[in-house]
Design a protein around this motif. Structure first.
Motif, PDB file in Angstrom:
ATOM      1  N   ILE A  38       0.837  -1.207   0.000  1.00 18.65           N
ATOM      2  CA  ILE A  38       0.000   0.000   0.000  1.00 18.65           C
ATOM      3  C   ILE A  38       0.874   1.260   0.000  1.00 18.65           C
ATOM      4  CG2 ILE A  38      -0.328   0.260   2.518  1.00 18.65           C
ATOM      5  CD1 ILE A  38      -3.397   0.749   1.699  1.00 18.65           C
ATOM      6  N   LEU A  57       9.428  -1.333  -8.214  1.00 16.31           N
ATOM      7  CA  LEU A  57      10.145  -2.611  -8.333  1.00 16.31           C
ATOM      8  C   LEU A  57       9.689  -3.530  -7.213  1.00 16.31           C
ATOM      9  CD1 LEU A  57      13.501  -0.735  -8.777  1.00 16.31           C
ATOM     10  CD2 LEU A  57      12.240  -1.874 -10.621  1.00 16.31           C
ATOM     11  N   ALA A  59       9.561  -7.439  -5.568  1.00 18.96           N
ATOM     12  CA  ALA A  59      10.202  -8.759  -5.610  1.00 18.96           C
ATOM     13  C   ALA A  59       9.189  -9.857  -5.949  1.00 18.96           C
ATOM     14  CB  ALA A  59      10.856  -9.066  -4.264  1.00 18.96           C
ATOM     15  N   SER A  70      -2.978  -8.257   6.013  1.00 19.15           N
ATOM     16  CA  SER A  70      -3.497  -7.422   7.107  1.00 19.15           C
ATOM     17  C   SER A  70      -4.960  -7.793   7.357  1.00 19.15           C
ATOM     18  CB  SER A  70      -3.370  -5.948   6.716  1.00 19.15           C
ATOM     19  OG  SER A  70      -4.224  -5.684   5.620  1.00 19.15           O
ATOM     20  N   THR A  71      -5.645  -6.986   8.172  1.00 18.23           N
ATOM     21  CA  THR A  71      -7.066  -7.271   8.392  1.00 18.23           C
ATOM     22  C   THR A  71      -7.980  -6.252   7.712  1.00 18.23           C
ATOM     23  OG1 THR A  71      -6.534  -6.498  10.621  1.00 18.23           O
ATOM     24  CG2 THR A  71      -7.143  -8.774  10.403  1.00 18.23           C
ATOM     25  N   ASN A  73      -8.603  -2.965   8.209  1.00 16.47           N
ATOM     26  CA  ASN A  73      -9.339  -1.960   8.986  1.00 16.47           C
ATOM     27  C   ASN A  73      -8.663  -0.594   8.863  1.00 16.47           C
ATOM     28  OD1 ASN A  73     -11.267  -3.776  10.092  1.00 16.47           O
ATOM     29  ND2 ASN A  73      -9.722  -4.496  11.545  1.00 16.47           N
ATOM     30  N   LYS A 203      13.629  -8.391  -7.750  1.00 19.68           N
ATOM     31  CA  LYS A 203      14.145  -8.212  -6.390  1.00 19.68           C
ATOM     32  C   LYS A 203      15.292  -7.211  -6.380  1.00 19.68           C
ATOM     33  CE  LYS A 203      15.840 -11.121  -2.676  1.00 19.68           C
ATOM     34  NZ  LYS A 203      16.158 -12.484  -2.308  1.00 19.68           N
ATOM     35  N   THR A 231       9.463  -0.961   1.582  1.00 19.62           N
ATOM     36  CA  THR A 231       9.564  -2.405   1.825  1.00 19.62           C
ATOM     37  C   THR A 231       9.133  -2.789   3.244  1.00 19.62           C
ATOM     38  OG1 THR A 231      11.892  -1.981   2.259  1.00 19.62           O
ATOM     39  CG2 THR A 231      11.366  -2.910   0.114  1.00 19.62           C
ATOM     40  N   GLU A 249       2.310 -11.251  14.347  1.00 17.11           N
ATOM     41  CA  GLU A 249       0.930 -11.261  14.821  1.00 17.11           C
ATOM     42  C   GLU A 249       0.133 -12.288  14.037  1.00 17.11           C
ATOM     43  OE1 GLU A 249      -1.912  -7.779  16.588  1.00 17.11           O
ATOM     44  OE2 GLU A 249      -0.120  -7.206  15.526  1.00 17.11           O
ATOM     45  N   ASN A 331       4.815  -6.735  12.107  1.00 21.06           N
ATOM     46  CA  ASN A 331       4.702  -5.299  12.400  1.00 21.06           C
ATOM     47  C   ASN A 331       6.029  -4.771  12.896  1.00 21.06           C
ATOM     48  OD1 ASN A 331       1.911  -4.981  12.254  1.00 21.06           O
ATOM     49  ND2 ASN A 331       1.678  -5.915  14.266  1.00 21.06           N
ATOM     50  N   ALA A 357       3.670  -0.030  13.159  1.00 21.90           N
ATOM     51  CA  ALA A 357       2.959  -0.932  14.091  1.00 21.90           C
ATOM     52  C   ALA A 357       1.849  -1.642  13.301  1.00 21.90           C
ATOM     53  CB  ALA A 357       2.455  -0.178  15.300  1.00 21.90           C
ATOM     54  N   GLY A 360      -0.572   0.265   9.565  1.00 21.17           N
ATOM     55  CA  GLY A 360       0.129   0.731   8.376  1.00 21.17           C
ATOM     56  C   GLY A 360      -0.669   0.830   7.095  1.00 21.17           C
TER      57      GLY A 360
HETATM   58  C1  LIG Z   1      -1.650  -9.474  10.853  1.00 27.25           C
HETATM   59  C2  LIG Z   1      -1.644  -8.000  10.579  1.00 27.25           C
HETATM   60  C3  LIG Z   1      -2.837  -7.303  10.417  1.00 27.25           C
HETATM   61  C4  LIG Z   1      -2.826  -5.944  10.129  1.00 27.25           C
HETATM   62  N1  LIG Z   1      -4.012  -5.277   9.987  1.00 27.25           N
HETATM   63  C5  LIG Z   1      -4.002  -3.951   9.746  1.00 27.25           C
HETATM   64  C6  LIG Z   1      -5.227  -3.232   9.651  1.00 27.25           C
HETATM   65  O1  LIG Z   1      -6.325  -3.785   9.784  1.00 27.25           O
HETATM   66  N2  LIG Z   1      -5.160  -1.896   9.421  1.00 27.25           N
HETATM   67  C7  LIG Z   1      -3.971  -1.244   9.278  1.00 27.25           C
HETATM   68  O2  LIG Z   1      -3.970  -0.028   9.071  1.00 27.25           O
HETATM   69  N3  LIG Z   1      -2.801  -1.907   9.317  1.00 27.25           N
HETATM   70  C8  LIG Z   1      -2.790  -3.239   9.551  1.00 27.25           C
HETATM   71  N4  LIG Z   1      -1.620  -3.907   9.635  1.00 27.25           N
HETATM   72  C9  LIG Z   1      -0.365  -3.216   9.281  1.00 27.25           C
HETATM   73  C10 LIG Z   1      -0.271  -3.105   7.759  1.00 27.25           C
HETATM   74  O3  LIG Z   1      -0.708  -4.295   7.149  1.00 27.25           O
HETATM   75  C11 LIG Z   1       1.159  -2.812   7.299  1.00 27.25           C
HETATM   76  O4  LIG Z   1       1.734  -1.821   8.107  1.00 27.25           O
HETATM   77  C12 LIG Z   1       1.149  -2.325   5.848  1.00 27.25           C
HETATM   78  O5  LIG Z   1       0.473  -3.246   5.040  1.00 27.25           O
HETATM   79  C13 LIG Z   1       2.571  -2.108   5.355  1.00 27.25           C
HETATM   80  O6  LIG Z   1       2.478  -1.790   3.985  1.00 27.25           O
HETATM   81  P1  LIG Z   1       3.793  -1.585   3.134  1.00 27.25           P
HETATM   82  O7  LIG Z   1       3.365  -1.292   1.746  1.00 27.25           O
HETATM   83  O8  LIG Z   1       4.671  -0.589   3.809  1.00 27.25           O
HETATM   84  O9  LIG Z   1       4.546  -2.989   3.248  1.00 27.25           O
HETATM   85  P2  LIG Z   1       4.201  -4.352   2.463  1.00 27.25           P
HETATM   86  O10 LIG Z   1       2.779  -4.503   2.193  1.00 27.25           O
HETATM   87  O11 LIG Z   1       4.892  -5.436   3.228  1.00 27.25           O
HETATM   88  O12 LIG Z   1       4.916  -4.143   1.073  1.00 27.25           O
HETATM   89  C14 LIG Z   1       6.321  -4.181   0.950  1.00 27.25           C
HETATM   90  C15 LIG Z   1       6.637  -4.828  -0.383  1.00 27.25           C
HETATM   91  O13 LIG Z   1       8.044  -4.760  -0.600  1.00 27.25           O
HETATM   92  C16 LIG Z   1       8.431  -5.923  -1.316  1.00 27.25           C
HETATM   93  N5  LIG Z   1       9.860  -6.132  -1.139  1.00 27.25           N
HETATM   94  C17 LIG Z   1      10.529  -6.513  -0.026  1.00 27.25           C
HETATM   95  N6  LIG Z   1      11.843  -6.645  -0.298  1.00 27.25           N
HETATM   96  C18 LIG Z   1      12.018  -6.317  -1.596  1.00 27.25           C
HETATM   97  C19 LIG Z   1      13.156  -6.256  -2.442  1.00 27.25           C
HETATM   98  N7  LIG Z   1      14.402  -6.571  -2.028  1.00 27.25           N
HETATM   99  N8  LIG Z   1      12.972  -5.875  -3.733  1.00 27.25           N
HETATM  100  C20 LIG Z   1      11.724  -5.558  -4.198  1.00 27.25           C
HETATM  101  N9  LIG Z   1      10.611  -5.619  -3.430  1.00 27.25           N
HETATM  102  C21 LIG Z   1      10.763  -5.985  -2.150  1.00 27.25           C
HETATM  103  C22 LIG Z   1       7.594  -7.021  -0.662  1.00 27.25           C
HETATM  104  O14 LIG Z   1       7.487  -8.164  -1.488  1.00 27.25           O
HETATM  105  C23 LIG Z   1       6.262  -6.310  -0.427  1.00 27.25           C
HETATM  106  O15 LIG Z   1       5.346  -6.528  -1.472  1.00 27.25           O
HETATM  107  C24 LIG Z   1      -1.607  -5.258   9.959  1.00 27.25           C
HETATM  108  C25 LIG Z   1      -0.408  -5.944  10.122  1.00 27.25           C
HETATM  109  C26 LIG Z   1      -0.413  -7.291  10.464  1.00 27.25           C
HETATM  110  C27 LIG Z   1       0.881  -7.988  10.681  1.00 27.25           C
END
Ligand SMILES: Cc1cc2nc3c(=O)[nH]c(=O)nc-3n(C[C@H](O)[C@H](O)[C@H](O)COP(=O)(O)OP(=O)(O)OC[C@H]3O[C@@H](n4cnc5c(N)ncnc54)[C@H](O)[C@@H]3O)c2cc1C
Length: 510
Positions: A38, A57, A59, A70-71, A73, A203, A231, A249, A331, A357, A360
């Protein structure tokens, strides 16, 4: 209780993934974004709108990281509670957190409307509540008061149909929930084009900050004026790793025998944590989701217990038919209860967005709004609040000290107590152990067919010893949360490189 699909998230199991090509050869763009969760996709949207040419980019697949586990919310308060922000920082900061998070939820709703994204986005109430007899009233009352001071539409009333017994309630109207994977997939599809190049199966292996920045991938290099590490935890060695605690979690989606509760984010306060419950319906039927039982990554021996506790809780409160999906995800909790969004400390053109946390989906969206404004040279009213270069010794002190004592403890303890099992043959089917053979530190797992899988047990990120996770059959680093498959491949976290094969060198990434 029967289980249909073990360790698969509801969203990835029931959402169609669109496919994007892998990078093939070198490329030059204005901004390179590493990661298509996201955070990455929201940032790409705003940068393209600001006239930038962007390459994302990824992976694996768009949304397949934590976002897709996530859930779903979306709420203005936070996991650690708004009152924590007031006590660690100030009431003004708490109000700014609530206002900025509310703006990010509105941003998501606007994108859903702009692109007609079919992701079951609904405005629902958020509830924090305690049941009678567990002495947790005060916590709920404090959060209700904090929400009121933060300007949120909060009451202490539970609706007539509320599915739990209630002693104390904080009920905030006009929050939301959606299918996070459908949203990110929908937004990515809407922005993909000549100015927004999306690459999957690409990657990133290294990022060099500079003018320009150089992003090395397995399939070519990307040169860009700016790079965004989207990431979840930035890859490689970053100062913020010492100011965050990685948590695992657990989540489950079950079918109920009777009707589902009304739409809403239900946070049921327990001692030291809360369980988060929500209903979700799609063409496959009605589900009830639960999230909880967080623990520090690599700090728990019997992770299966956490699923069992969630199951017990659901059985005690609902008429559960069977578990359909269960999964775990990660998290990163920031030391001073605020995420790190903006220019990476000690770098000029690399941006980070981390320390969300369990909040996210909203903070990742907010990161896109803030970082795109900084890059476009526009003022952003929240940029200073979340600036990663901030130094808040008083607010961060207890957690910062604990995190770094923990890391030092694991570095020393895991090396001292190495190899209680010095015989590979003592490892039973389904068991994983760290052992030492001929001065080589190894992580050995025996699968159910009796085959051994052996890799180095030294995390290539900063040299800690990995621990076995028996629920997910992975090697998890207790220091900064890198996780590896039993074959040693990076699953998530800050490590770029896989666990070494036996008889290889154990150099760290520094
Ligand atoms: C069980 C659980 C439930 C949750 N529920 C909620 C909720 O209800 N509401 C809320 O607000 N938050 C929630 N969260 C938190 C939220 O899901 C995360 O904080 C958020 O999705 C993080 O998004 P992101 O895009 O930063 O990371 P990610 O969604 O993890 O995206 C990072 C991306 O980077 C890619 N990547 C990693 N390394 C590399 C590399 N070397 N090269 C290229 N790509 C790479 C990965 O494949 C991944 O697709 C929850 C978290 C957990 C653990």
């Amino acid at each position: 209780m029967a289980v249909d699909h073990i360790t698969q998230a509801l969203w990835s199991a029931t959402t169609a993934f669109k496919t994007y090509p892998s990078l093939s050869g070198d490329l030059e763009v204005d901004v390179a974004i590493v990661g298509a969760g996201i955070t990455g996709i929201s940032t790409a949207y705003s940068l393209v709108k600001a006239g930038k040419k962007v390459a994302v980019l990824e992976a694996l697949k768009v949304g397949s990281g934590t976002t897709g586990s996530s859930t779903g919310n979306l709420y203005a308060p936070i996991d650690e509670r708004l009152y924590t922000i007031a006590s660690k920082h100030s009431e003004e900061t708490m109000r700014a957190v609530a206002t900025s998070r509310t703006a990010a939820i509105d941003f998501i709703e606007q994108r859903v409307l702009e692109f007609n994204i079919d992701c079951e986005f609904n405005r629902v109430p958020w509830y924090l509540f305690s049941e009678p007899g567990n002495d947790l009233m005060a916590q709920v009352g404090k959060e209700r008061e904090a929400a009121e001071k933060a300007g949120l539409p909060v009451t202490g009333e539970a609706p007539a149909s509320f599915p739990f017994k209630v002693e104390s309630m904080a009920n905030i109207a006009h929050q939301a929930q959606f299918n996070p994977l459908k949203y990110v997939q929908g937004l990515a599809a809407a922005i993909a084009g000549d100015n927004c190049l999306l690459f999957e199966g690409t990657k990133v292996m290294d990022v060099e900050d500079g003018e320009p920045c150089v992003v090395q991938t397995e399939r070519g290099k990307v040169t860009a004026k700016q790079v965004i590490m989207a990431t979840h935890s930035p890859k490689g060695i970053y100062a913020v790793h010492t100011a965050m605690e990685p948590y695992r979690e657990y989540a489950m989606a079950v079918r109920l025998k009777g009707a589902s509760p009304a739409g809403g984010v239900y946070w049921h306060v327990q001692q030291m944590q809360h369980y988060s419950v929500r209903p979700y319906s799609n063409e496959q039927g009605n589900f009830l989701l639960i999230l909880g039982e967080a623990h520090k990554v690599g700090h728990k021996e019997h992770n299966e217990e956490n699923f069992l506790k969630l199951e017990e809780y659901l059985k005690a409160h609902f008429d559960v038919d069977h578990i359909v999906y269960k999964w775990a995800a990660q998290n990163y909790k920031p030391a001073d209860a605020l995420p790190y969004i903006g220019t990476s400390p000690l770098q000029n053109n690399t941006y980070i967005a981390t320390g969300f946390a369990a909040d996210g989906l909203v903070y990742g969206t907010l990161s896109g709004m803030i970082i795109s404004d900084i890059i476009a040279g526009k003022e952003n009213e929240w940029a200073k609040l979340y600036d990663p270069t901030r130094f808040t010794p008083i607010a961060s002190a207890p957690k910062f000290a604990k995190e770094n004592i923990d890391v030092a403890f694991h570095l020393v303890k895991d090396f001292l107590f190495y190899g209680e099992t010095d015989q590979l043959k003592e490892i039973r089917a389904g068991e994983g152990k760290t052992i030492e053979i001929d001065d080589e530190k190894l992580a050995a797992y025996r699968d159910e067919e009796g085959q051994l899988h052996v890799v180095s047990s030294i995390c290539p990120h900063m040299g800690c010893v990995v621990h076995f996770n028996n629920a997910e059959k992975s090697w998890d680093c207790p220091c900064h949360g890198s996780r590896f498959s039993i074959e040693g491949e990076v699953l998530e976290g800050p490590a770029y490189h896989n666990l070494a094969k036996p008889k290889a060198t154990n150099d760290t990434e520094e």
